[in-house]
Structures are given as C-alpha cells and as structure tokens.
Design a protein around this motif. Structure first.
Motif, short mmCIF file in Angstrom:
data_model
loop_
_atom_site.label_atom_id
_atom_site.label_comp_id
_atom_site.label_asym_id
_atom_site.label_seq_id
_atom_site.Cartn_x
_atom_site.Cartn_y
_atom_site.Cartn_z
N GLU A 211 48.76 61.42 16.75
CA GLU A 211 48.94 62.11 18.03
C GLU A 211 49.68 61.24 19.04
O GLU A 211 50.61 61.71 19.72
N HIS A 212 49.30 59.98 19.13
CA HIS A 212 49.96 59.10 20.08
C HIS A 212 51.39 58.80 19.67
O HIS A 212 52.27 58.66 20.54
N ALA A 213 51.66 58.68 18.40
CA ALA A 213 53.03 58.42 17.95
C ALA A 213 53.95 59.59 18.29
O ALA A 213 55.09 59.40 18.73
N LEU A 214 53.46 60.81 18.08
CA LEU A 214 54.26 61.99 18.42
C LEU A 214 54.62 61.99 19.90
O LEU A 214 55.76 62.31 20.27
N ALA A 215 53.66 61.63 20.75
CA ALA A 215 53.90 61.63 22.20
C ALA A 215 54.71 60.43 22.65
O ALA A 215 55.49 60.52 23.60
N THR A 216 54.57 59.29 21.98
CA THR A 216 55.25 58.07 22.39
C THR A 216 56.76 58.17 22.18
O THR A 216 57.55 57.92 23.09
N ILE A 217 57.17 58.53 20.98
CA ILE A 217 58.60 58.59 20.66
C ILE A 217 59.28 59.68 21.48
O ILE A 217 60.45 59.56 21.84
N ALA A 218 58.55 60.74 21.80
CA ALA A 218 59.11 61.81 22.64
C ALA A 218 59.09 61.44 24.11
O ALA A 218 59.57 62.21 24.95
N THR A 219 58.55 60.28 24.46
CA THR A 219 58.29 59.86 25.84
C THR A 219 57.57 60.99 26.58
O THR A 219 57.94 61.37 27.69
N GLY A 220 56.51 61.51 25.92
CA GLY A 220 55.82 62.69 26.43
C GLY A 220 54.57 62.41 27.23
O GLY A 220 54.33 63.04 28.25
N GLY A 221 53.72 61.48 26.80
CA GLY A 221 52.60 61.07 27.62
C GLY A 221 51.27 61.76 27.39
O GLY A 221 50.27 61.36 27.98
N PHE A 243 57.65 50.83 21.70
CA PHE A 243 58.09 52.13 21.21
C PHE A 243 58.48 53.08 22.35
O PHE A 243 59.32 53.97 22.15
N MET A 244 57.88 52.91 23.52
CA MET A 244 58.34 53.70 24.67
C MET A 244 59.78 53.34 25.02
O MET A 244 60.59 54.21 25.35
N VAL A 245 60.09 52.05 24.94
CA VAL A 245 61.47 51.62 25.19
C VAL A 245 62.41 52.18 24.11
O VAL A 245 63.48 52.72 24.42
N LEU A 246 61.99 52.08 22.85
CA LEU A 246 62.83 52.59 21.76
C LEU A 246 63.07 54.09 21.89
O LEU A 246 64.15 54.59 21.57
N ILE A 311 56.52 54.46 33.21
CA ILE A 311 57.11 55.23 34.31
C ILE A 311 58.62 55.35 34.14
O ILE A 311 59.18 56.44 34.24
N MET A 312 59.30 54.25 33.87
CA MET A 312 60.77 54.30 33.80
C MET A 312 61.24 55.08 32.59
O MET A 312 62.29 55.73 32.63
N SER A 313 60.47 55.05 31.50
CA SER A 313 60.84 55.83 30.32
C SER A 313 60.38 57.28 30.45
O SER A 313 60.59 58.08 29.54
N SER A 314 59.73 57.61 31.58
CA SER A 314 59.19 58.95 31.86
C SER A 314 58.19 59.39 30.81
O SER A 314 58.10 60.56 30.48
N THR A 315 57.42 58.42 30.27
CA THR A 315 56.42 58.75 29.25
C THR A 315 55.15 59.28 29.91
O THR A 315 54.71 60.40 29.64
N GLY A 316 54.51 58.47 30.74
CA GLY A 316 53.32 58.95 31.44
C GLY A 316 52.01 58.42 30.92
O GLY A 316 50.96 58.77 31.46
N PHE A 317 52.02 57.57 29.88
CA PHE A 317 50.78 56.91 29.48
C PHE A 317 50.34 55.95 30.59
O PHE A 317 51.17 55.45 31.35
#
Length: 482
Positions: A211-221, A243-246, A311-317
């Motif tokens: 679940e976290h990998a799906l949200a991380t690569i999508a910068t979803g949060g 991975f948020m940077v990637l 924040i800068m990657s607009s992920t939201g974690f």
C-alpha cells in the motif's frame, strides 16, 4: 458542435478498467474476512456496466484522432468522472460516508493529493486501505501520461517546450504516443516493485509495504495508518524520502536510462535544481531546529528530510509534529509546496521547470534594462525558448497565484478560519496533502470543513492537477463555438 463520441469512447474504456480494478480490494477484503468485499464487487459490476455501455454507444467513432478541443474535454472528463465511480465502494461499504466525502477522498486519491476526510483510518478494512493506495497509483500513472503526452500537445502552461523531447526521445521520431506509454508503464511498475521490496526488507508488514509503495511512487500520500510514517523505523524513513524523490523526477529520463545510461538524468537542469533546492531547504531547516530545540541532530535531520521532501514532491506523508517546528520551517515548507517537483512526473505544484523559466525571464528583463539594444534570447538546457512558451508560462504563473487567492477567500467565506482556509487552498491546488490550521487539530483531516469548502477543495485539486488552464479553456464560451 464538438463531437463527444471519441471522448466518450475513451472515457468509457477507462471507467470499465477502473471497475475491473475494484475486484482487487474486494478479494483482499474477502481474504481478510472483513465483511466489506461485497461493496467492491457491487461497485465493480455497476462501474463496468456503465463503462461498457458508454463505450458501445460511442464505438462508431473509435479509432478517430482527437482534436485539441476533444483532448481538453477528455482530460477534464477523466478527472471528473473517474473519481465519481471510484467513490462508490466508499459509500456502499465501509466507511459508509456521504457521497461528497467519498468523492472528496476519491478525487484526493486520483489527483495524488493525499488530503483526507476519513477519521480513524486505522479501523478501516484492509480492502479500503488497498483501494485508496490503488487510486493514488492509478492517478499518478495517468498524470504522468498526461504530463508527457497531452499537456505538451495542448500547449498548457509552457509545457509545449517538451513536445519535441517527448516524441523524439531516442534520436528518432516515435510513431505513436503508445510507444512512450509502454516505456513509461514499465518504468513506473519497476519503481513500484523496488519500493515494495525495500519496505518489506526493512521490516514493514507485507500488506502495508504494498500500500505504501503504491502511494509513494505516485507521490500520493495515502497511508493505512493515521500516524502515517511516524511509527516506522529510521531506515524506512530514509528509504521513503529516497523513493519520494525518485517518484518526482521526470519519467522520460528513466525511459532514457533504460535505453542508454544515467547521463540524461543528471544533465537535466530540472533534476539538478530540484535536488539542490531541496538540499538547501533541508539543511536550513535543520540548522533552525537545532538552534531552537534540544532534539538529537540525527532525529532533526531525518524528520526535516522526510517532511520537506514529502511537501516538495507533493506526496503528503508525514512524521513528527511539523506545525510545531516554528514559523521559519512552515514558511520554507510552504514555498517548497508552491514550487513543487519536476515537470513530466506525477508530482504537482508550479514545477521546477516553470520556476527556472521565470528566473530566466526575469534575468533577461534586468539585462535589457542595462543594455536595451542587446538581443539575448532565453535559453534552457542549450535550447532557445520561444516567446509563446514564455507567454504561456507567465500566464500560468499568474493564473496559479490568482486561483490560489480566490479559492482561499471563497473557503474563508464558507465559514473556515483564515489559517485553515489558506493552507486548504495551498494543499489543494498544489496537490500536497498537508493540512494545517485550527479546524484540522481535532481529527487531522478535513472532515470538519463545510460542504462548500470541500467542493472548493475538490475543484482546486482537479484544477491543480490539470495545470489550471486546461480547466479555464473549457469553461470559456468560445471553446464550444465552431
């Protein structure tokens, strides 16, 4: 009169595929015996039926090329209608919320914003957690497609600068957009699998790693935990930041890496600026916090790195108490959220590319003041930037600032306090996911916002995701005239 059948045909196919993906969280819930699996299966059936009926109705226009106006309608139609069907399982089953709250959550997931109205996340069925993560992942993939293929063609916000690059990537003209899409899908899946494996290796439970990998690569949060990443190990924190940077770097560079080597990635001015700016931000906030608190240096660095990259990657974690870090850290974070990450990724914000062009245009104007007769074209990565691109970029920057202010004022008028309204507009239009302000203290979510404010945030999330102008163009009467 615009022929809507080609648009309806594609949207119908996408909705049908979305319905098919609902089976996955349904199976997960069935395996976990949560009693919530029927909500996903019923929603899947309804969604597939509606999607197929739409496709069949419009199939006589299948295969026809889309005009520019149809491309605008397609992109907007996808981001308006797909979340509506994605919200069905959240209304029919757990958490059984109202449609507006389910739609808010679905839009937040599809646009990879990560803002939530769900309280007590930890108690939700595992299938709901999986569905939220899948919405992030599917949205991030769709956003990357649009950023690389549609926005350059539609000349939105200066993205036409990447039109040639996107379709002439390997020294030869790519005959179809599907060639790029196939390469992009391979890169996206590969990054996701690497992220899953890393999380599992570092001790994260298997289902949460997925679940976290799906949200991380999508910068979803979206996280299955109310505390997000606060309770995980330091190794997971550093891995997530990586991975948020990637996930926020230009995907076209990964495609080039697969085809040749690492040089295209490092030679990209966006990548260098992005990494440089986030490094300066992290170090400055670290120095501020070390000087104003008694926390250990490593903990300060890790928390600062994680949250500012998020924040800068607009992920939201999130981890730690970011609002308690002080005004300096909040201001730095706010600016990072406005700038955003790289164009051509699933990240949002203004984008590093546009900010770089803004500085280049400003520098050119200053030079013209000193030497009015000097001809000095704006250049980016060795290429001259045409005036149309600069005009589009300036128009986008102006529209972004104006929209941010108008949305904030309208949210304020709906009954939200000033601080919460400003940050709600900031997090929505930037697809950032962080929420700050008195109205979020009780639950950490946007559930206490009035319905009008939620609708405004939904509009801002979609507008921010589609680069604003794509929405403005469609609402103009001239767009609908022949």
């Amino acid at each position: 009169m615009i022929d809507l059948r080609p648009v309806g045909y594609v949207i119908g196919l996408i909705i049908s595929v979305l319905g098919g993906t609902m089976i996955v969280p349904g199976i997960v819930d069935a395996a976990a015996q949560t009693g919530n699996s029927s909500a996903f299966f019923e929603s899947a059936l309804m969604t597939v039926v509606v999607g197929l009926m739409t496709t069949i109705t419009c199939q006589n226009r299948a295969g026809h090329s889309l005009s520019i106006r149809q491309a605008f309608l397609l992109t907007i139609g996808i981001w308006l209608l797909v979340p509506l069907f994605a919200a069905l399982p959240l209304v029919i089953g757990a958490p059984s919320v109202r449609l507006i709250d389910a739609y808010f959550e679905a839009v937040s997931g599809i646009t990879t914003t990560g803002a939530s109205v769900f309280v007590d996340i930890d108690s939700l069925p595992v299938g709901v957690h999986m569905w939220r993560a899948m919405l992030n992942w599917l949205g991030g993939l769709g956003i990357a497609f649009i950023a690389m293929i549609f926005l350059p063609v539609m000349r939105v916000g200066g993205m036409q600068f990447f039109r040639t690059e996107g379709f002439d990537t390997f020294g030869k003209i790519l005959p179809r957009a599907t060639d790029i899409a196939g390469q992009l899908f391979f890169v996206y899946v590969t990054l996701t699998l690497c992220c899953m494996g890393t999380y599992a290796f570092l001790g994260m439970p298997a289902i949460e790693a997925v679940e976290h990998a799906l949200a991380t690569i999508a910068t979803g949060g979206f996280s299955p935990r109310a505390a997000s990443f606060a309770d995980y190990s330091s190794g997971i924190h550093y891995a997530t930041a990586l991975f948020m940077v990637l996930g926020s770097l230009p995907y076209i560079r990964y495609v080039q890496i697969v085809q040749g080597g690492l040089r295209p990635l490092w030679r990209d001015a966006q990548v260098r600026a992005y990494l440089g700016w986030v490094t300066v931000a992290v170090l400055s906030v670290c120095l501020w916090r070390v000087g104003t608190s008694d926390q250990p240096a490593e903990s300060v660095f890790r928390e600062s790195l994680f949250n500012l990259v998020s924040i800068m990657s607009s992920t939201g974690f999130g981890m730690g108490s970011f609002p308690a870090w002080g005004s300096f850290a909040i201001i730095v974070g706010m600016w990072l959220g406005v700038i955003g990450a790289c164009s051509g990724s699933s990240a949002a914000g203004l984008s590093v590319f546009r900010v770089q062009l803004m500085f280049a245009a400003l520098h050119q104007q200053i030079r013209r003041i000193h030497a009015p007769h000097r001809i000095a074209p704006i250049r980016y990565q060795g290429r001259s930037v045409d005036p149309d691109t600069i005009d589009a970029m300036i128009l986008y920057l102006g529209a972004y600032i104006l929209t941010f202010g108008v949305i904030a004022v309208l949210i304020l008028q709906s009954g939200v306090d000033f601080e919460s309204a400003v940050f709600a507009s900031w997090t929505s239009i930037g697809n950032i996911g962080y929420g700050l302000g008195p109205m979020l203290v009780r639950t950490g979510t946007f559930i206490d916002f009035p319905d009008v404010a939620k609708l405004l945030m939904i509009l801002a999330m979609i507008m921010g995701r589609l680069s604003l102008l794509a929405v403005f163009v469609v609402i103009l009467p001239r767009f609908w005239r022949d």
